[in-house]
Design a protein around this motif. Structure first.
Motif, short mmCIF file in Angstrom:
data_model
loop_
_atom_site.label_atom_id
_atom_site.label_comp_id
_atom_site.label_asym_id
_atom_site.label_seq_id
_atom_site.Cartn_x
_atom_site.Cartn_y
_atom_site.Cartn_z
N PHE A 42 24.80 -38.55 -29.08
CA PHE A 42 25.11 -38.50 -27.66
C PHE A 42 26.64 -38.08 -27.45
CE2 PHE A 42 21.39 -41.16 -27.67
CZ PHE A 42 20.36 -40.69 -26.70
N ILE A 43 27.60 -38.60 -28.11
CA ILE A 43 28.85 -38.24 -27.85
C ILE A 43 28.98 -36.56 -28.06
CG2 ILE A 43 31.30 -38.45 -28.49
CD1 ILE A 43 29.96 -40.78 -26.79
N GLN A 44 28.34 -36.25 -29.01
CA GLN A 44 28.59 -34.75 -29.54
C GLN A 44 28.18 -33.85 -28.46
OE1 GLN A 44 26.12 -33.40 -32.76
NE2 GLN A 44 26.18 -31.43 -32.36
N HIS A 45 26.87 -34.42 -27.64
CA HIS A 45 26.19 -33.41 -26.88
C HIS A 45 26.91 -33.56 -25.18
CE1 HIS A 45 23.50 -31.12 -29.12
NE2 HIS A 45 23.23 -32.17 -29.72
N LEU A 46 27.25 -34.72 -25.04
CA LEU A 46 27.69 -35.35 -23.65
C LEU A 46 29.24 -35.06 -23.37
CD1 LEU A 46 25.94 -38.52 -23.06
CD2 LEU A 46 25.23 -36.40 -22.44
N THR A 47 30.16 -34.72 -24.50
CA THR A 47 31.56 -34.71 -24.26
C THR A 47 32.21 -33.42 -24.96
OG1 THR A 47 32.05 -35.93 -26.15
CG2 THR A 47 31.82 -37.10 -24.20
#
Length: 357
Positions: free
Chosen positions: A352-357
């Motif tokens: 999630f952090i990879q794809h959201l930020t």
């Protein structure tokens, strides 16, 4: 980075996912400045969501399913009629939404499957990135199995997916299990979003069956099963404001109003779980290794899809009524898959952090 969430208020799954993602983002030093939640006159925002989301909440009326008179099935024709009848209200709310986004000026807008959010993004084309998160988007994967027949329902679900993700920069499809990446490049398969509290529970196996129903009309079916099987302890959670917070029929049949902490405690110690096949609650049961009976709400095609998908992933079995006999018979056969499911969930934060930020 600063985020704004837009959350569909139908059921409780999207709100629980929003809580889980807010916890994840704050752990990684990001901020959440505003929550816009799509509400309806028939649903209230649960107290636990207000307490845990940790950001100011604005309610805007948004399209939601209309139930039948018995508070069980989804009435699709009435749902469509109300959507058309309230179209002026929805147009005004989209304009209000545009003002909120302009004032907040977030880096990223996350849409948890709200219809007005998708239309807003298509009409106003904000500078913020627009990312959609929901299990429903997994139906675009070629390995997804649909219920047999019901072509019109399938088309309706695909249309709903299209509306909620209009002009989206990226779509994250929550899944019970890993799928190879073979969809369009802006749709990514991800683990489910589960709250931190769930991951810290002490798992036990008690003697009772836990039941979760949003539509209170199913209470009659549960009472009928109890009358025929009074020795089986049943603990139920429902959304019924006409009853007290704890409604005790007898020691083996107790109904609670929705309470997130109590619900998780009871799930951690139950023998098995019964639900109307909402994605989030099934994921929680899988994480805790609980055999699950999934009974989709009549007329709720999305839940019928969830039930098939979850059964394929090893969650349990499907049914068509609140006769719990098949679950009792299934207990000895159930293979606990928590040791396969928990590592899949654990990969979520990095994804999630990879794809959201």
């Amino acid at each position: 980075m600063n985020f704004v969430f837009i959350v569909q208020g139908e059921g409780r799954g999207h709100m629980t996912q929003a809580i889980a993602l807010s916890q994840m983002l704050r752990k990684n030093n990001h901020t959440l400045s505003k929550i816009i939640i799509g509400t309806s006159p028939s649903r209230s925002i649960p107290e636990y969501f207000i307490r845990k989301i940790g950001a100011p909440i604005i309610q805007l009326e948004s399209p939601n399913f209309i139930k039948d008179k018995k508070q069980k099935s989804v009435n699709l024709s009435l749902t469509l009629f109300q959507t058309l009848w309230k179209s002026n209200t929805y147009r005004k709310n989209i304009k209000i939404l545009s003002h909120i986004i302009a004032d907040e000026n977030p880096d990223i807008i996350i849409n948890f499957y709200d219809f007005l959010a998708g239309i807003y993004n298509f009409w106003y084309r904000p500078k913020s990135k627009f990312i959609c998160i929901a299990h429903q988007y997994l139906i675009s994967h070629p390995q997804f199995t649909f219920p047999k027949g019901k072509t019109m329902d399938r088309m309706t679900l695909k249309l709903a997916n299209h509306i909620t993700r209009l002009n989206a920069d990226k779509v994250l499809a929550l899944s019970f299990q890993y799928f190879k990446e073979s969809m369009t490049k802006n749709i990514i398969v991800t683990p489910p979003l589960l709250r931190d509290e769930l991951l810290e529970l002490n798992i036990k196996t008690g003697d009772y069956v836990l039941i979760y129903i949003v539509n209170s009309g199913y209470g009659e079916e549960i009472e009928f099963f109890h009358q025929k099987n009074p020795s089986i302890p049943l603990i139920c959670f429902w959304d019924n404001d006409k009853k007290p917070s704890k409604y005790v029929i007898c020691k083996n049949l107790i109904f609670h109003q929705l309470n997130d902490q109590l619900f998780l405690q009871k799930m951690a110690a139950c023998k098995g779980f019964v639900t109307t096949a909402g994605f989030e609650s099934v994921c929680e049961a899988m994480y805790l290794g609980k055999a699950t009976l999934m009974i989709p709400v009549n007329g709720h095609y999305e839940q019928a899809c969830n039930a098939i998908d979850a059964a394929k992933a090893g969650a349990g079995i499907t049914g068509s009524s609140f006769d719990l006999t098949p679950l009792i018979d299934y207990f000895p056969q159930h293979k606990n898959i928590k040791n396969q499911f928990q590592p899949w969930v654990a990969k979520g934060e990095n994804i999630f952090i990879q794809h959201l930020t």
